[in-house]
Design a protein around this motif. Structure first.
Motif, PDB file in Angstrom:
ATOM      1  N   LEU A   1      -0.872   2.485  10.697  1.00 61.84           N
ATOM      2  CA  LEU A   1      -1.131   3.270   9.438  1.00 61.84           C
ATOM      3  C   LEU A   1      -2.428   4.096   9.691  1.00 61.84           C
ATOM      4  O   LEU A   1      -2.318   5.122   8.994  1.00 61.84           O
TER       5      LEU A   1
ATOM      6  N   PHE B   1      -0.112  10.908   4.178  1.00 63.57           N
ATOM      7  CA  PHE B   1      -0.688   9.425   3.817  1.00 63.57           C
ATOM      8  C   PHE B   1      -2.057   9.540   4.076  1.00 63.57           C
ATOM      9  O   PHE B   1      -2.702   8.704   4.379  1.00 63.57           O
TER      10      PHE B   1
ATOM     11  N   LEU C   1      -4.378   6.813   2.441  1.00 65.03           N
ATOM     12  CA  LEU C   1      -4.040   5.748   2.726  1.00 65.03           C
ATOM     13  C   LEU C   1      -5.008   5.151   3.724  1.00 65.03           C
ATOM     14  O   LEU C   1      -4.878   5.801   4.833  1.00 65.03           O
TER      15      LEU C   1
ATOM     16  N   HIS D   1      -1.965   8.313   9.016  1.00 61.61           N
ATOM     17  CA  HIS D   1      -3.099   8.881   8.327  1.00 61.61           C
ATOM     18  C   HIS D   1      -3.720  10.257   9.160  1.00 61.61           C
ATOM     19  O   HIS D   1      -4.142  11.305   8.797  1.00 61.61           O
TER      20      HIS D   1
ATOM     21  N   ALA E   1       0.676  -1.356  -0.020  1.00 64.11           N
ATOM     22  CA  ALA E   1      -0.188   0.101   0.229  1.00 64.11           C
ATOM     23  C   ALA E   1       0.846   1.308  -0.131  1.00 64.11           C
ATOM     24  O   ALA E   1       0.618   2.391  -0.655  1.00 64.11           O
ATOM     25  N   LEU E   2       2.059   1.335   0.726  1.00 62.80           N
ATOM     26  CA  LEU E   2       2.944   2.511   0.846  1.00 62.80           C
ATOM     27  C   LEU E   2       3.665   2.518  -0.673  1.00 62.80           C
ATOM     28  O   LEU E   2       3.582   3.714  -0.910  1.00 62.80           O
TER      29      LEU E   2
ATOM     30  N   ARG F   1       0.433   9.126  -5.621  1.00 66.77           N
ATOM     31  CA  ARG F   1       0.211  10.505  -4.580  1.00 66.77           C
ATOM     32  C   ARG F   1      -0.209  11.906  -5.089  1.00 66.77           C
ATOM     33  O   ARG F   1      -1.278  12.408  -4.672  1.00 66.77           O
TER      34      ARG F   1
ATOM     35  N   ILE G   1      -6.054   4.388  -1.622  1.00 71.76           N
ATOM     36  CA  ILE G   1      -5.657   3.190  -1.517  1.00 71.76           C
ATOM     37  C   ILE G   1      -6.030   2.440  -0.102  1.00 71.76           C
ATOM     38  O   ILE G   1      -5.920   3.158   0.896  1.00 71.76           O
TER      39      ILE G   1
ATOM     40  N   ARG H   1       1.274   3.798  -2.786  1.00 68.00           N
ATOM     41  CA  ARG H   1       0.867   5.440  -2.484  1.00 68.00           C
ATOM     42  C   ARG H   1       2.022   6.326  -2.960  1.00 68.00           C
ATOM     43  O   ARG H   1       1.391   7.555  -3.731  1.00 68.00           O
TER      44      ARG H   1
END
Length: 443
Positions: free
Chosen positions: A415, A425, A428, A419, A387-388, A395, A401, A391
């Motif tokens: 995570l 992020f 995410l 956020h 996921a990172l 972005r 995501i 991202r």
């Protein structure tokens, strides 16, 4: 029903220490506290005797002082002549109290199982959970927080989750949940719900069959039996062919799948069709395991229900090391998928140079046309790292995501913290599969 392991921000206030939390702390550290009490009282007694006999002649040896101190715990040495210092005065009252409390705790531990069985004789309207994995623990926590009485049956006496169940106040029975003996001990005939949630479909089905035969001819309230089936396809088939006997009367049977429920929940929380008029969404699914398959099927059903009249097909790109083979198998299982969706297999390893290039994000014009990405890998670490990585590639395009996590702790908490703390992020998201699906609401 999710339970965070800590605050997501260091400046947030700590959770209030309720009597329930104090009770949990005491149950966890009581033997350490009792040992400390023995040591403290013994030290008081030793110092008290040493000071008392130092004023007399002859004084006592260290061995004699230790022997006298130990006798305090059985009321054998507290009576002495002459003035008594405060250390000895406190020790000769506290020592027997500590000894008595220790004996009571030891006896309670020794007869705990018998006491639990005795209490079960009077249980009614409770919840019986068969299988103590993380699903079972989350369910037990949810029902206990709701105020229900919970009985857990598991065959592994070395299960690390047993202590957590005890801390929740649940009764734990060690044995075979599919046996008549343990279903009887759990008083399943007087329970409100029976949940078979082990990791094996056959075991769960066996529990349901034995429970049906056990309660069918007994008086009592209706029992709802919820059977977890791991294979989503098998779960769908069983739902369509539920026994008539399981629909009414004394016994009601329901089939449940955590991946199917998870797919519906994640699509509700993070909808894939929030797009501008005239724009066709393009979904990216990383990982076509059980969760990924369920998500694709539910996406297709939802798209067809909304846009079947237009004839437009939803674009779904799928990244998996066996993407082509899995997509073909999925299309054979669900023939209508091709009508609703254009499934685009992207066969590659995660990670790999091909994955890192990110060509799957780009449309015909060379720009990013993916509207949302779902990471459905089974491993939390791999899910977060994927996921990172995704991202970083989208972005600027603002593509949301969603990463599937096992439960709402550990990496999912991390995570969420990234956020919440505005670290870049914001697009995410973590979806805690078991915490969102293993709740009392499923009953």
């Amino acid at each position: 029903m999710s339970e965070r392991t800590g605050s997501s921000h260091p400046d947030e206030p700590r959770q209030r220490m309720t009597p329930w939390r104090l009770g949990r702390l005491w149950r966890k550290y009581r033997w350490l506290a009792i040992g400390g009490a023995w040591l403290a009282v013994g030290l008081l007694g030793y110092v008290g005797f040493a000071r008392h006999y130092a004023a007399l002649s002859p004084s006592r040896s260290p061995g004699d002082l230790l022997y006298l101190t130990l006798q305090l715990f059985v009321l054998g040495s507290g009576v002495v002549e002459g003035p008594v210092g405060w250390q000895l005065e406190a020790a000769r009252f506290l020592a027997p109290a500590v000894a008595a409390y220790t004996a009571v705790q030891a006896l309670a531990l020794l007869f705990y199982e018998r006491f639990q069985l005795f209490r079960l004789r009077f249980a009614r309207g409770h919840v019986v959970i068969c299988g103590l994995g993380y699903k079972g623990l989350v369910l037990a926590r949810g029902f206990r927080e709701r105020g229900d009485r919970v009985v857990v049956i598991d065959r592994d006496e070395e299960n690390d989750l047993i202590d957590q169940c005890h801390e929740l106040g649940a009764t734990v029975l060690i044995g075979d949940a599919a046996s008549k003996e343990f279903l009887s001990l759990a008083r399943v005939d007087r329970a409100r719900y029976l949940l078979a949630v082990s990791g094996d479909d056959g075991t769960n089905a066996d529990v349901a069959v034995r429970a049906f035969s056990h309660v069918a001819n007994l008086p009592g309230p209706a029992l709802t039996c919820i059977v977890h089936i791991v294979d989503p396809r098998l779960c769908d088939l069983l739902r369509e062919r539920e026994l008539g006997a399981g629909k009414a009367g004394r016994f009601r049977m329901e089939f449940y799948n955590v991946y199917d429920a998870g797919a519906r929940a994640v699509l509700t929380q993070y909808p894939p069709f929030d797009h501008e008029p005239g724009e066709t969404p393009h979904l990216l699914v990383a990982g076509l395991g059980q969760m990924g398959r369920s998500l694709v099927v539910h996406v297709a059903r939802s798209w067809w229900a909304r846009y079947s009249e237009t004839g437009d097909r939803l674009r779904v790109s799928i990244i998996d090391r066996d993407a082509a083979q899995k997509v073909e198998t999925l299309a054979l299982r669900y023939p209508q998928l091709a009508t609703a969706c254009e499934l685009i297999p992207r066969t590659m390893e995660i990670p790999s140079p091909e994955f890192e290039r990110g060509d799957y994000f780009h449309g015909a014009g060379g720009t990013c046309d993916v509207t949302i990405a779902y990471v459905c890998l089974d491993d939390d670490t791999a899910s977060l790292s994927t996921a990172l990585a995704l991202r970083q590639k989208v972005r600027e395009a603002g593509v949301p995501i969603v990463a599937r996590m096992r439960h709402d702790a550990g990496l999912a908490t991390l995570l969420g913290g990234l956020h919440d703390n505005d670290t870049g992020f914001d697009g995410l998201h973590a979806f805690a599969l078991l915490d969102r699906t293993c709740t009392p609401e499923l009953t």
